[in-house]
Motif scaffolding. Structure first.
Motif: not given
Length: 311
Positions: A268-269, A303-310
């Motif tokens: 994700l990152r 945190e939810h995966p949608s909240e992980t910085p990308r």
């Protein structure tokens, strides 16, 4: 045969009996009145789980599927069921071996949960768990008497497997098969008296954890099960579970799931949202249910995966 899962209601016990794939059997209704039955089943090439609820007293007679071991857990109301001429209590589990004839008097309101697995694979796995004398004893068993808490725990695990399969037809068949086998081995394990396990060596335990992690990461898209790890590493479940507990403080399933979640987080990152979706990354790391993936992810990382910085 492709795996399939189904839930269906019947108003005829003959139709109900015929819907259980792979069984040669007849059902005869004994108590009067309209019949209402429910059948849930997950059927794969080498395993089966089925749960049947009957609102009438029914006699079941037939022959167990060839090459399979069948284990059944009845849950009755006030009236006890009878298996092979003997009453079944609330802590009873019945076993049927390949091609064995059976005769069951199912009580009104009985809820039966049964599993069948390929006998040869179960025997190979059990040989790592039990001694030769224990194996001979288990081969002769037709019923187990276990603590109610053990039965309730295993039953809940199997019911969760059925529910998951009914909700998601894309679940990997081999994982459902291995979950079924683990439940059967757990029930047999609680029947065997005395623990023949040896005290673990920490270096060996650390090696097994490391090898398990490497195997898990090599199969990102289709998570490797505990039983598959045991077969690849040629160890028993007891040894593997002890190794993970002593080295990581977690069960193998929990630890290896965390490994896959961390790998998903790194992906994700390292990627852009318009390049690859959260759902695609979850699938790439073996999480077939996006809601479950999100729940595990938040529990681990806060945190939810949608909240992980990308990127």
């Amino acid at each position: 045969m492709a795996m399939f899962a189904q839930m269906k209601s019947f108003d005829d016990v003959h139709l109900h009996a015929g819907a259980i794939v792979g069984w040669q059997q007849t059902y005869d209704q004994l108590s009067t009145g309209p019949v209402q039955t429910v059948l849930k089943h997950v059927t794969g090439e080498r395993f089966q789980i089925f749960q049947e609820s009957l609102n009438k007293r029914v006699v079941q007679h037939g022959v167990a599927p060839p090459g399979r071991l069948c284990l059944a857990m009845p849950k009755c109301g006030g009236e006890l069921a009878v298996f092979q001429g003997k009453s079944l209590g609330t802590e009873s589990v019945t076993l049927l071996h390949s091609g064995q004839e059976f005769f069951v008097q199912a009580a009104e309101g009985m809820d039966l949960l049964a599993i069948t697995v390929e006998a040869t694979r179960l025997e190979n796995l059990a040989a790592r768990e039990f001694s030769d004398s224990e194996m001979r004893r288990l081969a002769r068993l037709s019923r187990l008497e276990l603590r109610q808490q053990v039965l309730q725990t295993v039953r809940k695990r199997l019911e969760d497997v059925v529910t998951a399969a009914l909700q998601n037809r894309f679940l990997p068949e081999h994982l459902l098969e291995d979950l079924t086998l683990e439940c059967m081995l757990d029930l047999l394990d609680h029947r065997v008296e005395g623990d023949t396990g040896r005290a673990g060596n920490h270096m060996v335990s650390a090696y097994l954890v490391k090898q398990s992690q490497e195997l898990a990461l090599a199969h990102n898209d289709e998570p490797i099960s505990v039983l598959q790890l045991c077969e690849r590493l040629n160890v028993s479940r007891r040894t593997l579970q002890r190794s993970f507990q002593s080295v990581t403080g977690l069960r193998p399933v929990e630890y290896l799931r965390s490994v896959r979640l961390n790998a998903a987080r790194r992906r994700l990152r390292q990627t852009c949202a318009n390049q690859v979706t959260v759902a695609r990354i979850a699938s790439d790391f073996g999480f077939t249910h996006l809601g479950h993936f999100s729940g595990y992810y938040k529990a681990l990382f806060g945190e939810h995966p949608s909240e992980t910085p990308r990127h």
